[in-house]
Design a protein around this motif. Structure first.
Motif, PDB file in Angstrom:
ATOM      1  N   TYR A   1       0.822  -1.201   0.000  1.00  0.00           N
ATOM      2  CA  TYR A   1       0.000   0.000   0.000  1.00  0.00           C
ATOM      3  C   TYR A   1       0.862   1.259   0.000  1.00  0.00           C
ATOM      4  O   TYR A   1       0.558   2.238  -0.704  1.00  0.00           O
ATOM      5  N   LYS A   2       1.948   1.264   0.771  1.00  0.00           N
ATOM      6  CA  LYS A   2       2.828   2.433   0.833  1.00  0.00           C
ATOM      7  C   LYS A   2       3.556   2.686  -0.488  1.00  0.00           C
ATOM      8  O   LYS A   2       3.957   3.828  -0.785  1.00  0.00           O
ATOM      9  N   GLN A   3       3.720   1.633  -1.315  1.00  0.00           N
ATOM     10  CA  GLN A   3       4.457   1.768  -2.578  1.00  0.00           C
ATOM     11  C   GLN A   3       3.554   2.052  -3.779  1.00  0.00           C
ATOM     12  O   GLN A   3       4.036   2.168  -4.906  1.00  0.00           O
ATOM     13  N   LEU A   4       2.239   2.162  -3.545  1.00  0.00           N
ATOM     14  CA  LEU A   4       1.326   2.398  -4.665  1.00  0.00           C
ATOM     15  C   LEU A   4       1.620   3.723  -5.379  1.00  0.00           C
ATOM     16  O   LEU A   4       1.428   3.854  -6.599  1.00  0.00           O
ATOM     17  N   ALA A   5       2.072   4.705  -4.638  1.00  0.00           N
ATOM     18  CA  ALA A   5       2.300   6.045  -5.207  1.00  0.00           C
ATOM     19  C   ALA A   5       3.622   6.151  -5.954  1.00  0.00           C
ATOM     20  O   ALA A   5       3.905   7.184  -6.590  1.00  0.00           O
ATOM     21  N   MET A   6       4.464   5.107  -5.927  1.00  0.00           N
ATOM     22  CA  MET A   6       5.774   5.158  -6.614  1.00  0.00           C
ATOM     23  C   MET A   6       5.561   5.106  -8.133  1.00  0.00           C
ATOM     24  O   MET A   6       4.629   4.454  -8.613  1.00  0.00           O
TER      25      MET A   6
ATOM     26  N   PHE B   1       7.370   0.301 -10.276  1.00  0.00           N
ATOM     27  CA  PHE B   1       7.257   0.123  -8.829  1.00  0.00           C
ATOM     28  C   PHE B   1       5.800   0.210  -8.396  1.00  0.00           C
ATOM     29  O   PHE B   1       5.313  -0.568  -7.576  1.00  0.00           O
ATOM     30  N   GLY B   2       5.091   1.175  -8.975  1.00  0.00           N
ATOM     31  CA  GLY B   2       3.691   1.339  -8.618  1.00  0.00           C
ATOM     32  C   GLY B   2       2.841   0.179  -9.105  1.00  0.00           C
ATOM     33  O   GLY B   2       1.932  -0.294  -8.402  1.00  0.00           O
ATOM     34  N   LYS B   3       3.140  -0.328 -10.358  1.00  0.00           N
ATOM     35  CA  LYS B   3       2.378  -1.461 -10.894  1.00  0.00           C
ATOM     36  C   LYS B   3       2.627  -2.727 -10.082  1.00  0.00           C
ATOM     37  O   LYS B   3       1.697  -3.489  -9.770  1.00  0.00           O
TER      38      LYS B   3
ATOM     39  N   ASN C   1      -0.062  -5.227  -7.702  1.00  0.00           N
ATOM     40  CA  ASN C   1      -0.175  -6.691  -7.738  1.00  0.00           C
ATOM     41  C   ASN C   1       0.086  -7.297  -6.359  1.00  0.00           C
ATOM     42  O   ASN C   1      -0.622  -8.204  -5.913  1.00  0.00           O
ATOM     43  N   MET C   2       1.106  -6.788  -5.669  1.00  0.00           N
ATOM     44  CA  MET C   2       1.426  -7.276  -4.326  1.00  0.00           C
ATOM     45  C   MET C   2       0.282  -7.004  -3.355  1.00  0.00           C
ATOM     46  O   MET C   2      -0.042  -7.826  -2.497  1.00  0.00           O
ATOM     47  N   LEU C   3      -0.360  -5.859  -3.513  1.00  0.00           N
ATOM     48  CA  LEU C   3      -1.457  -5.500  -2.630  1.00  0.00           C
ATOM     49  C   LEU C   3      -2.621  -6.483  -2.791  1.00  0.00           C
ATOM     50  O   LEU C   3      -3.215  -6.943  -1.800  1.00  0.00           O
TER      51      LEU C   3
END
Length: 390
Positions: free
Chosen positions: A163-168, A172-174, A178-180
């Protein structure tokens, strides 16, 4: 002439002696026959037996003459007075149509098909149990237990990081998206609610402790673990019983907690095996319990009804049931009764089915059968069915 007179006197004397001797033999024979065929007894005190008429030494009633050996082994002759005092009545019987209504005492029990087991969704330690008593009611979405689980903690951390990396920017954001999704699916598998998963996004840190909530309402019927114990994935924590539906189990072959409460129910299960010792058959009825008035363990009465049954029915008390046989008394001729071995069937409303064939012209003793039986045993000194086989 003297000689002739002597012969005549001797002849007359001989004839007189012969006549007297014959008379004595006749009287003696008659006396023995009377003693052998008749005795006198009292209707009120049948233990009294006298060889001549008179009054009963106990109640002072006139003794009644009873003939001996005038009936066969399975018969008995009674006087009109004995029949009246014994309330002995007879009637012819024929096949009738009736409804069978039988009562059986049973016990209410938990409907095993309505039990919900709350199990551990992941391996871990039971940190806290919110319910610790069997019989407590648990509502849907109430907290049941708290679990410390490293597997769940890892899945929470993966979700939080993604969730914290969604804005990258860029890939990285994509990849974070998927990880989320993968982490959320894992948390749902572990039994977390959507609200619990969403709360991870705003947490300052990921907690290894997770509270699990009940997915159904019910009454706790079993607690399978304790605080501080470790649970494997899938191991039971508690069992909830839905008491809105109960089972009534009874053996068919009374006390009731709600004597005025009547519930219509259908038989839901019939055991295919009959108990070989008791010859009883277990049946189960499903009972509706919307207000939860009924509790498992209460006694209840199951009343089974069958309509339009045909058969020969006589009062239950008309059948003498011994250890090895059942029999009835029938009137063979006025004042003379004989016993007949019979096969009995179902009992209903004070009547019992006679499965054996009975001559329709014979009158069956419907009241006073036990009085006849007692008199028979007293007089004959044996059981009417002694020596006979089923």
């Amino acid at each position: 002439m003297k000689t002739i007179k002597k012969i005549s006197v001797l002849s007359i004397l001989f004839m007189v002696m012969v006549a007297c001797n014959t008379k004595e033999k006749e009287d003696h024979s008659k006396h023995n026959k009377s003693a052998a065929t008749t005795f006198y007894t009292c209707s009120m005190d049948p233990q009294v037996k006298e060889d001549k008429p008179g009054k009963c030494p106990i109640c002072h009633m006139e003794l009644t003459p009873i003939k001996q050996d005038d009936t066969e082994a399975n018969e008995i002759s009674l006087s009109k007075q004995q029949i009246q005092l014994g309330n002995i009545t007879t009637q012819t019987i024929s096949e009738t149509q009736s409804s069978l209504e039988q009562n059986y005492t049973g016990v209410l029990s938990i409907n095993q098909e309505k039990i919900k087991t709350i199990s551990a969704r992941a391996m871990g330690r039971i940190e806290k149990l919110y319910f610790k008593t069997v019989g407590d009611y648990v509502a849907k979405n109430q907290a049941v237990y708290q679990l410390y689980s490293e597997d769940i903690a890892i899945a929470k951390q993966d979700y939080f990081t993604a969730y914290k990396q969604l804005a990258m920017p860029g890939d990285f954001g994509k990849n974070a998206r998927n990880m989320l999704n993968v982490a959320k699916q894992k948390l749902l598998f572990f039994g977390l609610t959507n609200a619990q998963i969403e709360s991870i996004k705003t947490s300052k840190e990921v907690s290894p402790y997770t509270i699990f909530y009940s997915t159904a309402s019910g009454t706790i019927s079993e607690i399978s673990t304790t605080e501080g114990s470790y649970a494997m994935e899938g191991s039971p924590i508690i069992k909830l019983a839905d008491l809105n539906s109960l089972w009534l189990e009874t053996q068919v072959n009374v006390n009731s907690d709600f004597p005025d409460k009547t519930i219509n129910a259908q038989v839901s299960f019939i055991n295919p095996e009959i108990n070989p010792d008791t010859r009883l058959l277990l049946i189960r009825l499903e009972i509706s319990n919307p207000n939860l008035q009924l509790k498992p363990g209460m006694q209840a009465m199951a009343k089974l009804t069958q309509s339009n049954l045909k058969g020969l029915y006589i009062p239950v008390d008309a059948v003498i049931r011994e250890e090895n046989a059942s029999y009835i008394w029938v009137e063979k001729r006025p004042g003379v009764f004989e016993n007949l071995m019979v096969e009995t069937g179902i009992e209903t409303n004070g009547m019992i089915e006679i499965k054996s064939e009975i001559d329709s012209t014979k009158k069956v003793v419907i009241t006073g059968a036990y009085a006849i039986n007692s008199e028979y045993k007293f007089r004959k000194g044996s059981d009417p069915m002694e020596g006979m086989k089923m």
